[in-house]
Design an enzyme around this catalytic site. Structure first.
Site, PDB file in Angstrom:
ATOM      1  N   ASN A  37      29.748  27.611  23.871  1.00  0.00           N
ATOM      2  CA  ASN A  37      30.446  28.779  24.430  1.00  0.00           C
ATOM      3  C   ASN A  37      30.664  29.818  23.347  1.00  0.00           C
ATOM      4  O   ASN A  37      30.817  29.487  22.173  1.00  0.00           O
ATOM      5  CB  ASN A  37      31.800  28.366  25.030  1.00  0.00           C
ATOM      6  CG  ASN A  37      32.361  29.440  25.951  1.00  0.00           C
ATOM      7  OD1 ASN A  37      31.664  29.914  26.850  1.00  0.00           O
ATOM      8  ND2 ASN A  37      33.594  29.837  25.723  1.00  0.00           N
ATOM      9  N   GLU A 171      42.850  44.175  43.152  1.00  0.00           N
ATOM     10  CA  GLU A 171      43.849  43.356  42.450  1.00  0.00           C
ATOM     11  C   GLU A 171      44.350  44.078  41.201  1.00  0.00           C
ATOM     12  O   GLU A 171      45.543  44.032  40.881  1.00  0.00           O
ATOM     13  CB  GLU A 171      43.258  41.992  42.092  1.00  0.00           C
ATOM     14  CG  GLU A 171      43.048  41.104  43.328  1.00  0.00           C
ATOM     15  CD  GLU A 171      42.845  39.638  42.974  1.00  0.00           C
ATOM     16  OE1 GLU A 171      42.009  39.367  42.100  1.00  0.00           O
ATOM     17  OE2 GLU A 171      43.526  38.779  43.556  1.00  0.00           O
TER      18      GLU A 171
END
Lengths: 406, 406
Positions: A37, A171
């Site tokens: 990652n 949102e």
């Protein structure tokens, strides 16, 4: 005989859940598990709009990977950036090394798509990851701070334009409506001087969502100062303004804060790997493997699965990615230990969009509509359930969202 | 007969203390008292470096004027900007009105002087008032946030250059040394990547201060990562670098944050009013009145008083401004009610410079040197004493600096 190497690319919802499941189901002697990652943390991508608005600190949203997976023993974690995937050589090129795999899980997530609109890449802010979210938060603070430090007051510092009325755009608008009064207090600005403008290309925001709920959402946000401009296409983003076109007329709004939420695409590394893709995504087989490679699984935003009934793809949500991880983890284990391959069957539990201010809208199982505080409860239940699945009760207690009243 | 109009320009240390003293000593029927200030708050200019570094919130530093003076009854407060003073017409022009005075007190404070160094005006940050201090705080946050959001990492975002090793420069460096570890934590940056560089033209920082204390201060700050470049003149400030010259060689440091603390001058409105000035300041008579006008008092940074012994002016400190306000308030009252005019006699109690991290240096009465925690106690005593004088015990309790250990 050597243990097989399982390599998982990306610690998003799909990659992370696949990792934790394989960690539990495979013995340390059965396979080598490697997670790659770019950051040493996982984050809840569905909370980034709160970090960007400044209503929730980004450290609530991210979780160090070593707190979830046992990197001292069973799992190798490599913090590095994936540069390319070479399926023919069973190899992944990272910025600082190359690794070989026997089984590969690609969960590299999304990138923003700007559809070639001039200036978006250079001037618009993005709600893409922890770095871009906290940058946007600081940009808002900086502009509000700068407003009174300039002789000539510039409304461009106080106008905030959100490009896109999809989930993230709505949102974010809701959180921003909560945050603005605090920013005004902090920097001595009148609330009426600040504009939050949502620009959406379709005739309505949240296209495809139930019209009654969309109406509810728009009313709730308008009551808190959000303006909507629908049926309008962004034409150009500049350093201090945005141009949109509506009814064949171009309008320019002065703003130094355009937030681009209107398009995502799969991570472009997937397309560049030479795998067959459909709009950049791999149309996976029912067992979640790439069509041409028996040793490659694709999960989350990099994968696409068509809903045979509607003819449309299933939406690229966290919910689907998490469900896919069950199948991916099971099938990786089956390939190694022998066993049946499972097929992915989505279970659409529903969708909830937060509106900030303890308000939300949602469609849940059996097409039941939810709004107001009940929807916010459902939203928290979904988020907390994920944390529990990912890291058990201790992670839930540390990172969960709780409300003292319900 | 009409009451005389007393107009006080500026709510800094001098103007504010003059106002509160006149409010107590003059009856509401004896005079009309008008205070004019650009903001509706007073602030502790000596705390601004902490606001700028982000170690103290600016709301701790500022005090709403209506919390100190009784604006409902005895005092008119006008929130406006002074444009010009016309002594011949006994008139002050404000941005939105004009007011006439019988007695005027000018306490308009300082402006930064950039000595014509190219780019300082446009690119350097300032610790001048609440607006510029909190802007600097947000600028630091923004650059640290931006660092990881860029593909190409730029050290210019993490280098901070402070132009000037005087009081403000040194105190700001000390606070910044405290703040940097927090910023690094917030934005995932290694502390070793950040540089704080103080550039001073003289051969030493804090020129004129006791060498032993200067040495102490430099050691304390160097131990916390501050670099000093003395005997170096800033030549040009650019958007992403600063150029200084030392030993006839020019050096360019990449930085987006140059903080200019190296020069102040009196508010230029004073010079433009046509009054006789000495380097922009009014060399006041012993009773604090301007030489040519019996109805104009000048106080604080706009006034200059020569120390006959040393031949140098007394330093433009808060301490002196506060002491002057006693004389100004007394003499204004004498002019109105009859009474003796007093003469100003400075009482130099000493100076303390904070170094952050509970460290400080100071020279107090009888040339006693102080450093370390004892100096920090003295610093807090000085600050708290002022708050008590200004607004009594209630203001002290609200805004004072207390330390649980001493």
């Amino acid at each position: 005989m050597n243990n097989p190497n399982i390599v998982i690319l990306g610690a998003g919802y799909g990659g992370m859940m696949t990792t934790t499941k394989l960690q539990k189901s495979l013995g340390a002697n059965e396979a080598n598990l490697t997670l790659v990652n770019i950051n040493d943390y996982h984050y809840q991508a569905t909370w980034l709009h709160e970090n960007a608005a400044g209503t929730l600190h980004h450290d609530r949203t991210r979780i160090p990977i070593k707190e979830i997976v046992n990197t001292t023993n069973k799992i190798n974690f490599i913090k590095d950036k994936v540069i390319s995937i070479k399926p023919a050589e069973k190899k992944v090129k990272l910025e600082n090394s190359e690794i070989f795999y026997d089984y590969l899980v690609i969960g590299l997530g999304f990138e923003l798509a700007t559809f070639g609109i001039p200036g978006i890449e250079e001037h618009a802010f993005k709600i893409e990851n922890i770095n871009s979210a906290r940058l946007l938060r600081e940009h808002l603070d900086y502009n509000f701070a700068k407003y009174h430090d300039e002789q000539k007051k510039r409304e461009a510092r106080l106008n905030i334009v959100i490009g896109g009325g999809g989930f993230t755009g709505i949102e974010f608008a809701g959180e921003l409506a909560n945050r603005i009064p605090e920013l005004c207090e902090e920097y001595d600005i009148e609330k009426a001087q600040v504009r939050i403008i949502n620009v959406e290309g379709a005739d309505t925001v949240l296209p495809g969502f139930d019209p009654q709920l969309v109406n509810y959402a728009m009313n709730s946000l308008e009551a808190r100062g959000v303006e909507f401009i629908t049926g309008a296409m962004l034409k150009e983003c500049k350093a201090a303004s945005i141009v949109y076109e509506k009814d064949e007329k171009q309008v320019e709004i002065p703003t130094m804060t355009t937030v681009w939420t209107a398009g995502v695409k799969a991570n472009s590394i997937v397309e560049k790997s030479g795998m067959e893709t459909n709009r950049g995504k791999v149309e996976v087989r029912k067992d979640m493997r790439a069509p041409d490679y028996d040793d490659i699984f694709v999960i989350g935003d990099c994968a696409v699965i068509m809903d045979q009934e509607s003819g449309n793809p299933y939406p690229p949500t966290a919910q689907i990615a998490i469900q896919q991880s069950n199948v991916v983890a099971h099938n990786v284990k089956s390939l190694i230990n022998g066993g049946e391959m499972e097929e992915f069957e989505p279970n659409l539990l529903g969708t909830v969009a937060s509106l900030g201010n303890n308000d939300a809208i949602g469609m849940v199982m059996n097409n039941r509509k939810l709004f107001g505080w009940k929807a916010t409860v459902m939203k928290k239940v979904i988020d907390n359930r994920y944390l529990f699945k990912l890291g058990g009760i201790s992670l839930l207690m540390r990172k969960g969202k709780f409300n003292p009243f319900y």
